[in-house]
Design an enzyme around this catalytic site. Structure first.
Site, PDB file in Angstrom:
ATOM      1  N   LEU A  93     -11.446 -48.590 -44.777  1.00  0.00           N
ATOM      2  CA  LEU A  93     -10.127 -48.052 -45.063  1.00  0.00           C
ATOM      3  C   LEU A  93      -9.367 -48.023 -43.750  1.00  0.00           C
ATOM      4  O   LEU A  93      -9.756 -47.313 -42.808  1.00  0.00           O
ATOM      5  CB  LEU A  93     -10.220 -46.642 -45.662  1.00  0.00           C
ATOM      6  CG  LEU A  93     -10.544 -46.553 -47.159  1.00  0.00           C
ATOM      7  CD1 LEU A  93     -11.906 -47.168 -47.481  1.00  0.00           C
ATOM      8  CD2 LEU A  93     -10.493 -45.107 -47.640  1.00  0.00           C
ATOM      9  N   ILE A  94      -8.297 -48.805 -43.654  1.00  0.00           N
ATOM     10  CA  ILE A  94      -7.595 -48.995 -42.386  1.00  0.00           C
ATOM     11  C   ILE A  94      -6.184 -48.447 -42.479  1.00  0.00           C
ATOM     12  O   ILE A  94      -5.496 -48.647 -43.469  1.00  0.00           O
ATOM     13  CB  ILE A  94      -7.571 -50.485 -41.988  1.00  0.00           C
ATOM     14  CG1 ILE A  94      -7.057 -50.686 -40.568  1.00  0.00           C
ATOM     15  CG2 ILE A  94      -6.797 -51.321 -42.962  1.00  0.00           C
ATOM     16  CD1 ILE A  94      -8.119 -51.205 -39.648  1.00  0.00           C
ATOM     17  N   GLY A 120     -12.626 -43.743 -40.791  1.00  0.00           N
ATOM     18  CA  GLY A 120     -12.559 -43.323 -39.391  1.00  0.00           C
ATOM     19  C   GLY A 120     -12.660 -41.822 -39.213  1.00  0.00           C
ATOM     20  O   GLY A 120     -12.229 -41.299 -38.179  1.00  0.00           O
ATOM     21  N   GLN A 142     -11.334 -32.954 -42.516  1.00  0.00           N
ATOM     22  CA  GLN A 142     -12.556 -33.527 -41.968  1.00  0.00           C
ATOM     23  C   GLN A 142     -13.564 -32.466 -41.505  1.00  0.00           C
ATOM     24  O   GLN A 142     -14.403 -32.736 -40.644  1.00  0.00           O
ATOM     25  CB  GLN A 142     -12.214 -34.492 -40.824  1.00  0.00           C
ATOM     26  CG  GLN A 142     -11.450 -35.711 -41.306  1.00  0.00           C
ATOM     27  CD  GLN A 142     -11.018 -36.641 -40.192  1.00  0.00           C
ATOM     28  OE1 GLN A 142     -11.486 -36.530 -39.064  1.00  0.00           O
ATOM     29  NE2 GLN A 142     -10.115 -37.556 -40.490  1.00  0.00           N
ATOM     30  N   CYS A 167      14.835 -36.517 -42.692  1.00  0.00           N
ATOM     31  CA  CYS A 167      13.566 -35.792 -42.666  1.00  0.00           C
ATOM     32  C   CYS A 167      13.439 -35.188 -41.274  1.00  0.00           C
ATOM     33  O   CYS A 167      14.245 -35.477 -40.382  1.00  0.00           O
ATOM     34  CB  CYS A 167      12.381 -36.700 -42.989  1.00  0.00           C
ATOM     35  SG  CYS A 167      12.040 -37.954 -41.741  1.00  0.00           S
TER      36      CYS A 167
END
EC number: 2.8.1.4
Length: 493
Positions: free
Chosen positions: A186-187, A290, A299, A463
């Site tokens: 997954l990049i 990552g 995480q 934003c």
């Protein structure tokens, strides 16, 4: 002149059959990598090394590119530039070896190690003693140390030819690519995921790339660039896929349905759900991320376990215990850091108070109202590009032009400003305009609602940091809606 490729030491301790298989695999990878440069390049595999021979007419540019590719080849520990000369006796060998090593052994402890193949009137031990004495005579302050030498003088004789190593170039190490199966990384284009993918490549795993698009074409172009660079430098011997999944609708559904504190974990769970399905479809048995422990709220060990629960396949995390600075340093070493440094950090959802220790029952309740048809549609809309065609990314030139043409509104202008922040962010920091009209359309609904707005005036997106608004404006420009621009953050009150 030719090159000898020394094998990664872990290859040399394998059983005879495994070692032979690895060597042949490495030789095939070297051929696949060098063949596009010049079909006359010859690769020959042996028991403990590979030999690469260039055509006699090879120019400096070809030599430089061959060396660059060989030193980045998984499975190669060292690249030696070798020259062979004829000899008739020990004195002729000495005349070649001593001048090359005299400066290296001066004032230091050394030993001579000789390898010999063929029929000669001297033994390997005779050769070592003869050269050792000659080196001591040429460098009187040197000392012979057979146990702990500072310098190891290596000499190799094959029949009546003396091999002279002109240069030693460090290789990448690791295992030959493709030997350990496949995985799907997954990049995202930041520091972490390219390093994670590179580590898998170095261990011999054929690595495909999966990208979840959260920021439109401009976001994807940046990730395509770093992915193509990573493949071209370290795994060009194999063809893999780059798969892009339009994930903005999934983000929108999360922002509408999921409680604030659960958004980050739920987003990661949706990603690995989609990734598992796509990887199974392509018969890839594992996923790579990552993630590093405690780097962000999603995480923590607790949350990583919840993310694992959503995956049908094993999740490999090669960076799990690394510090951020260690990852950044390695990104610089493999030359992917420059892409991360120029790419704005884009996160689809940012919880104001994220849960670092979410419970399974909380996650189940948070996902209960999620419309999984949105996730199904995203998976079905995934686009596959063969990795060697990423450089042919459509509209790249147009994108550069569009980037310069995005309109920017300044303070005091009578404009229509669209606040694209989620509702919670708007309430926490309301946007006040000195003049003009303010609309509220969250970014995850903008691409659908923008074409319905009257096109007789310009609209400027707002934003907090300006990153999301610029990406959304570029996305709209790609669709032909060029009357959308960016409202500068410094203009807001």
């Amino acid at each position: 002149m030719y090159y000898l490729l020394k094998l990664f030491p872990e290859i040399t301790i394998k059983s005879r059959s495994v070692r032979r298989h690895m060597t042949r695999c490495l030789a095939a990878n070297v051929r696949n990598t060098l063949k596009p440069l010049d079909r006359r390049i010859a690769v020959r595999d042996g028991w403990d090394l590979l030999r690469v021979s260039l055509p006699v007419s090879a120019g400096a540019a070809l030599v430089d590119e061959v060396e660059a590719r060989l030193t980045r080849m998984p499975g190669v520990q060292e690249v030696q530039e070798v020259r062979e000369v004829d000899f008739s006796d020990l004195d002729e060998i000495t005349a070649q070896v001593v001048p090359r090593w005299q400066a290296h052994v001066t004032g230091r402890r050394f030993r001579v190690s000789a390898k010999r193949r063929g029929r000669h009137d001297f033994s390997s031990e005779d050769l070592e003693r003869h050269l050792g004495a000659a080196l001591l005579a040429a460098a009187p302050d040197a000392r012979v140390d057979l146990t702990h030498p500072e310098v190891k003088v290596t000499v190799e004789v094959v029949d009546q030819r003396l091999r002279l190593i002109d240069r030693r170039l460090p290789g990448l190490g690791g295992y030959p690519l493709g030997l350990q199966g496949q995985a799907m990384a997954l990049i995202s284009g930041g520091y972490d995921s390219p390093v994670a993918a590179w580590r898998m490549i170095r261990r011999g795993i054929k690595t495909h790339f999966l990208f979840f698009n959260l920021g439109g074409p401009e976001h994807e172009r940046g990730v395509r660039e770093v992915t193509h660079h990573l493949w071209q430098r370290y795994s060009a011997s194999h063809r893999v896929n780059f798969i892009s999944v339009p994930f903005e609708p999934v983000v929108g559904e999360i922002l509408r349905r999921v409680p604030d504190g659960m958004m980050g974990v739920v987003l990661k769970r949706m990603m690995v759900r989609a990734a598992s399905r796509i990887a199974r479809r392509h018969r890839v048995p594992a996923l790579v991320t990552g993630d590093a422990i405690a780097q962000v709220s999603s995480q923590t060990l607790t949350n990583l376990a919840l993310i694992d629960d959503a995956s049908e396949l094993p999740l490999l995390r090669p960076l799990l215990t690394d510090d951020k600075q260690t990852i950044i340093t390695q990104a610089r070493e493999i030359d992917t850091a420059r892409f991360a440094e120029s790419m704005p950090e884009y996160c689809g959802v940012i919880s104001r108070r994220p849960h670092t220790r979410a419970r399974r029952d909380q996650i189940a309740a948070a996902e209960a109202g999620f419309d999984f048809a949105v996730l199904d549609a995203a998976v079905d809309a995934a686009e596959i590009t063969r990795i060697d065609r990423l450089a042919e990314s459509p509209g790249a030139a147009a994108a550069a032009q569009t980037k310069d043409e995005v309109l920017e509104a300044r303070e005091g202008e009578d404009v229509s400003v669209i606040d694209i922040r989620p509702e919670g962010e708007r309430e926490a920091a309301p946007l006040t305009l000195p003049t003009g009209r303010r609309l509220e359309i969250p970014f995850y609904e903008l691409q659908q609602r923008a074409p319905q707005l009257p096109d007789d005036r310009h609209y400027f997106l707002y934003c907090d940091q300006g990153v999301m608004s610029r990406m959304q404006a570029l996305h709209l420009h790609d669709r032909g809606l060029t009357h959308f621009g960016v409202y500068l953050a410094s203009s807001a009150r």
